[in-house]
Design a protein around this motif. Sequence first.
Motif, short mmCIF file in Angstrom:
data_model
loop_
_atom_site.label_atom_id
_atom_site.label_comp_id
_atom_site.label_asym_id
_atom_site.label_seq_id
_atom_site.Cartn_x
_atom_site.Cartn_y
_atom_site.Cartn_z
N GLU A 175 0.58 62.22 57.63
CA GLU A 175 -0.71 61.72 57.17
C GLU A 175 -1.76 62.81 57.31
OE1 GLU A 175 -3.77 57.98 58.07
OE2 GLU A 175 -2.00 58.36 59.33
N LEU A 176 -2.56 62.98 56.27
CA LEU A 176 -3.61 64.00 56.27
C LEU A 176 -4.92 63.35 56.71
CD1 LEU A 176 -2.75 65.83 52.93
CD2 LEU A 176 -2.07 66.43 55.25
N LEU A 177 -5.58 63.95 57.67
CA LEU A 177 -6.79 63.38 58.25
C LEU A 177 -8.03 64.21 57.97
CD1 LEU A 177 -5.33 62.41 61.76
CD2 LEU A 177 -5.56 60.95 59.73
N ILE A 178 -7.88 65.40 57.40
CA ILE A 178 -9.02 66.28 57.15
C ILE A 178 -9.25 66.38 55.65
CG2 ILE A 178 -9.96 68.60 57.46
CD1 ILE A 178 -8.10 68.90 59.86
N PRO A 179 -10.46 66.07 55.14
CA PRO A 179 -10.74 66.21 53.70
C PRO A 179 -10.58 67.66 53.25
CG PRO A 179 -12.42 64.86 54.76
CD PRO A 179 -11.58 65.44 55.85
N THR B 152 -6.43 66.87 36.36
CA THR B 152 -6.80 65.88 37.39
C THR B 152 -6.57 66.48 38.77
OG1 THR B 152 -6.11 64.07 35.94
CG2 THR B 152 -6.43 63.54 38.25
N ALA B 153 -7.58 66.36 39.62
CA ALA B 153 -7.47 66.82 41.02
C ALA B 153 -7.77 65.64 41.94
CB ALA B 153 -8.43 67.97 41.28
N ILE B 154 -6.88 65.41 42.93
CA ILE B 154 -7.04 64.31 43.88
C ILE B 154 -6.89 64.85 45.30
CG2 ILE B 154 -6.18 62.06 44.63
CD1 ILE B 154 -5.07 61.63 41.86
N ASP B 155 -7.87 64.57 46.13
CA ASP B 155 -7.77 64.94 47.54
C ASP B 155 -6.88 63.91 48.25
OD1 ASP B 155 -8.43 66.26 50.03
OD2 ASP B 155 -9.67 64.51 50.45
N GLU B 156 -5.83 64.37 48.92
CA GLU B 156 -4.85 63.46 49.50
C GLU B 156 -5.36 62.76 50.74
OE1 GLU B 156 -0.99 65.07 50.03
OE2 GLU B 156 -0.78 65.76 47.96
N CYS B 157 -6.46 63.19 51.29
CA CYS B 157 -7.03 62.51 52.47
C CYS B 157 -8.01 61.42 52.03
CB CYS B 157 -7.72 63.52 53.37
SG CYS B 157 -8.61 62.77 54.76
N THR B 158 -9.02 61.78 51.25
CA THR B 158 -10.07 60.83 50.86
C THR B 158 -9.77 60.13 49.54
OG1 THR B 158 -11.30 62.56 49.68
CG2 THR B 158 -11.77 62.26 52.02
N ARG B 159 -8.77 60.62 48.78
CA ARG B 159 -8.43 60.11 47.44
C ARG B 159 -9.57 60.33 46.45
NH1 ARG B 159 -3.57 60.64 47.63
NH2 ARG B 159 -3.44 59.51 45.64
N MET B 160 -10.50 61.26 46.75
CA MET B 160 -11.56 61.61 45.81
C MET B 160 -10.94 62.32 44.62
SD MET B 160 -15.00 63.85 46.50
CE MET B 160 -15.63 62.64 47.65
N ARG B 161 -11.45 62.03 43.42
CA ARG B 161 -10.81 62.50 42.20
C ARG B 161 -11.83 63.22 41.32
NH1 ARG B 161 -7.17 58.37 38.80
NH2 ARG B 161 -6.31 58.30 40.90
N PHE B 162 -11.34 64.28 40.65
CA PHE B 162 -12.14 65.00 39.66
C PHE B 162 -11.28 65.21 38.42
CE2 PHE B 162 -13.57 69.08 37.77
CZ PHE B 162 -14.82 68.67 37.36
N VAL B 163 -11.82 64.82 37.25
CA VAL B 163 -11.07 64.86 36.00
C VAL B 163 -11.87 65.61 34.96
CG1 VAL B 163 -9.96 63.50 34.18
CG2 VAL B 163 -9.95 62.67 36.54
#
Length: 223
Positions: A132-136, A167-178
Motif C-alpha cells: 500500500e502506498l501512503l505518500i502522494p 491519463t495519469a493517476i496517483d496510486e496513493c490519492t487516486r488523483m487523475r489528470f487527463v
Amino acid sequence: MNIITQEAKKKQAIVKYALRKGKSEASRVYGVSLSSVKRWCKQYDGTWQSLLPKSRRPHSHPNRHTKREERQIRNSFKKCYERYGWDGVYSDLKRKGYTRSYSGMIYAAKRMGLVKYKKTKKKSRNHRRYPELLIPGEKVQIDVKEVPYNCLRGKALRDGKHFYQWTAIDECTRMRFVYGFEEHTPENSTKFLKMLLKEFPFKIKRFKQITEESSHINIKAVK
C-alpha cells in the motif's frame, strides 16, 4: 455452544427431573415420550457427555474389502504409485485378478490411510499483492489509449481525425489528470508530463509507465 451440546444438556435436565419427580412426571412436564426418558436415565452416568447421540454408522459391511484385497492394494501401492500414480496401481491390481471398481479401490485406500490430503494454507486477509502506498506522488501510473471513433463529436468526427488520451493517476490519492492529442508521439508524451508536473500539487517521485512508446521518457529530462 452448538445445537448438539444444547440437546445433551436439555436431556440432562430432563433426567435430573425424572430422578427427583419420577419418569412419568418428567415425560408429562417436558413433553417427551416415556420410553425416551427411560432410555436417557439408563444411559446417564452423571455427565451431559453421556447423553450425546451415538454414531449409527455400521461397524462392518458385507461388501467391504477382504484382508487379502487390502494386502494386494498395499503391495501394488508400494510398487507402482510413485511412478504411475493410482492408474498404475489399479492396472497392476487388475493383472492380479482384482475385480473391484476404480472408485472402490480409492475408497479402500482412503480407509487404509494410503491417500493423504495436503492441507491448503488459507491466505491471510491482510495479504496484499502490492504494498500500500501512503505518500502522494510516490508512484503515478500513466496510460495512453486511442479515443474510440464513436466517442468523437463535431469537427473531429467530420474530419475523420484520431485522438489519443493520456491519463495519469496517483496510486496513493487516486488523483487523475487527463489530456488528449491528435498524434501518439514521444513529443506529445513529453508535453503531457510537463503539464502533469504543473497540475499535481505534490512532487512526483516515480512514474509507472504502461505504454512502451512513453517508457523511454525520464522525469529528470522533462524538468
